[in-house]
Motif scaffolding. Sequence first.
Motif, PDB file in Angstrom:
ATOM      1  N   ASN A 104      -9.040   7.877  17.301  1.00 59.59           N
ATOM      2  CA  ASN A 104      -9.787   9.079  17.929  1.00 59.59           C
ATOM      3  C   ASN A 104      -8.693  10.058  18.466  1.00 59.59           C
ATOM      4  N   THR A 204     -16.619  -0.938  18.263  1.00 52.91           N
ATOM      5  CA  THR A 204     -15.981  -0.514  19.551  1.00 52.91           C
ATOM      6  C   THR A 204     -14.663  -0.264  19.265  1.00 52.91           C
ATOM      7  N   GLY A 205     -14.016  -0.714  18.038  1.00 52.64           N
ATOM      8  CA  GLY A 205     -12.668  -0.349  17.750  1.00 52.64           C
ATOM      9  C   GLY A 205     -11.654  -1.515  17.986  1.00 52.64           C
ATOM     10  N   ALA A 233     -21.630  -1.270  24.296  1.00 48.85           N
ATOM     11  CA  ALA A 233     -21.655  -0.331  23.289  1.00 48.85           C
ATOM     12  C   ALA A 233     -22.759  -0.626  22.378  1.00 48.85           C
ATOM     13  N   SER A 237     -26.922   0.355  19.486  1.00 45.40           N
ATOM     14  CA  SER A 237     -26.551   0.635  18.172  1.00 45.40           C
ATOM     15  C   SER A 237     -27.696   0.900  17.262  1.00 45.40           C
ATOM     16  N   SER A 326      -9.778   3.740  20.344  1.00 48.52           N
ATOM     17  CA  SER A 326     -10.904   4.258  20.684  1.00 48.52           C
ATOM     18  C   SER A 326     -11.007   5.504  21.523  1.00 48.52           C
ATOM     19  N   CYS A 352     -14.181   7.802  25.114  1.00 47.44           N
ATOM     20  CA  CYS A 352     -14.356   7.543  23.593  1.00 47.44           C
ATOM     21  C   CYS A 352     -15.201   8.526  22.913  1.00 47.44           C
ATOM     22  N   GLN A 356     -16.960   5.378  18.869  1.00 51.12           N
ATOM     23  CA  GLN A 356     -17.650   4.214  19.058  1.00 51.12           C
ATOM     24  C   GLN A 356     -19.167   4.611  18.394  1.00 51.12           C
ATOM     25  N   ARG A 359     -19.556   4.918  14.662  1.00 50.44           N
ATOM     26  CA  ARG A 359     -19.437   3.625  14.213  1.00 50.44           C
ATOM     27  C   ARG A 359     -20.546   2.723  14.306  1.00 50.44           C
ATOM     28  N   THR A 376     -19.429   8.025  24.381  1.00 49.52           N
ATOM     29  CA  THR A 376     -19.555   6.561  25.177  1.00 49.52           C
ATOM     30  C   THR A 376     -18.179   6.669  25.952  1.00 49.52           C
TER      31      THR A 376
END
Length: 420
Positions: A104, A204-205, A233, A237, A326, A352, A356, A359, A376
Motif C-alpha cells: 500500500n 487483509t494482507g 475486515a 467482504s 497493508s 490501511c 484491504q 482485496r 479500513t
Amino acid sequence: MIDPQLLRENPQLFRDSQAARGDSVDLVDAALAADEKRRSAITESESLRATQKTLGKQVAQAAGDEKAQLLQQAQQLAARVKDLAQQATDAEAEFAKTAGAIANPIIPGVPSGGEENFVTLREVGEKPTFDFEPRDHLELGEKLRAIDMVRGAKVSGSRFYFLRGVGARLEIALMNLALDTALANGFEPLITPTLVKPEIMAGTGFLGEHSDEIYYLPADDLYLTGTSEVALAGFHSDEILDLEGGSKRYAGWSTCYRREAGSGGKDTRGILRVHQFNKLEMFSYVLPENAEAEHLALVSFQEQMMQDLGLSYRVIDTAAGDLGSSAARKYDIEAWIPTQDAYRELTSTSNCTTFQARRLDTRYRTESGKTAPVATLNGTLATTRWIVAILETHQQADGSVIVPEVLRPYLNGVERIEAT
C-alpha cells in the motif's frame, strides 16, 4: 490490492513508497508492463471479436466458393481470438501477481527507513521512579499468584502461560474497561471467529512476508488469526456499505495466536511476547476522505486508556519499512517498562486506506451511483501485554500493586493486589 488506475496515473508515487519501505522499486515497472500487456491483449481480443461477428454475418449470406473461403477465414479468426483470450488471461494473472506484491503506498510524511527510524510525536506522563529495586512483571506476577509460566510451559510449551486468580481477573477487568470505552465511542462489540478462510487472511494482507508467523490448519484449510482485525475486515467482504451516516465502527474481542517465528531469544521472559493472548481490537469502515481523521480518533481512544491507567507512554509515527504491506501509516503507543528502562509497544493503529477493501471487495456507493472501495482502519484498545506495564508501573516496595482507580469497579472495589 493497489489501485490500478492510480498506478497508471502516478507510478512515481508507488516507486517512492517502495523505496521508503525498502521494498523492490522494480515491481512498479513490472506491474506497469504487465498492465499494458493485459490491456493490449483485451483490446485486440475485443476488436477481433467484433470482426468475427461481422464475418459471421457475411458467411450466413454467402454461397458456393465465396462461403467456403469465408468459412476458412472464420476458422482462422476463431483460433486467433482463442489465442488472444488466453494471452489476456495470462496477462491478467501476471498483473495480479505483480501488483499484488506491491505494498500500500504510504501517506506523505511517513518517515522512511526501518524499525529504528520512527519519529516520536509526543511523550506523555511521568516515568515512574522507585526508592527500592523494582521487580519485573514476572516476579511480581509469581509473587501475587497472578502469572504461572511454569505450568503454561508444562501444558503447552514455551511462551505459553496461565493467568490465574487476580491475574485472570485483572485481564478481564482491563478488557471490560476497553469494551466500555469502545461502546462510549460508537463501536459495536463483536466476538469474532479465530479461524478464517485463506481468502480472508490473504485479503487483509497477512499472507505476505510475515506468513510464517501464522498458524495454519491444513486439514481444514483454515488459519488461526493473530488479531481480530482479520475477521473484522472480512465481516463486510463482498458488500456495499451505506456510510452516509458516518463510519461503521466495530470492537472485536478474541483470543489471538502468533507463532512468533524469527523471534527466538527475544522477550522470552514473562508474557510480553507469547503465542496466545486476548485482545480487543477497534476496526473502522470509513469513506476514504475521512480515513486520516478516523486514524487520529482511534489514537485518541488508545491514549485515553493509557492515561486512565496511569501509564507513561510515547506515540510514534512508525517508519515505512516497519509498516506491513497493508498499512499506509501506523502510529504505535509504547508504554514505559521500568525494569527494562525502555518503552515497549502496547498498541498500534493502522490506516490501511482502500488496500484491504479492494482485496475483499468492500465498497460504498458514490454520488454518481457507481461503487468504490471503502477505507479500513484498525487499532488495539486492550490486550494481555498491558498487564506488564500495569504491574511494573504501580508496584510497591512490599511486592503489592496498586490497582489503577479506573479498574477498581471491575474488580469489586479492590484497591491493592497483595500476595496471598
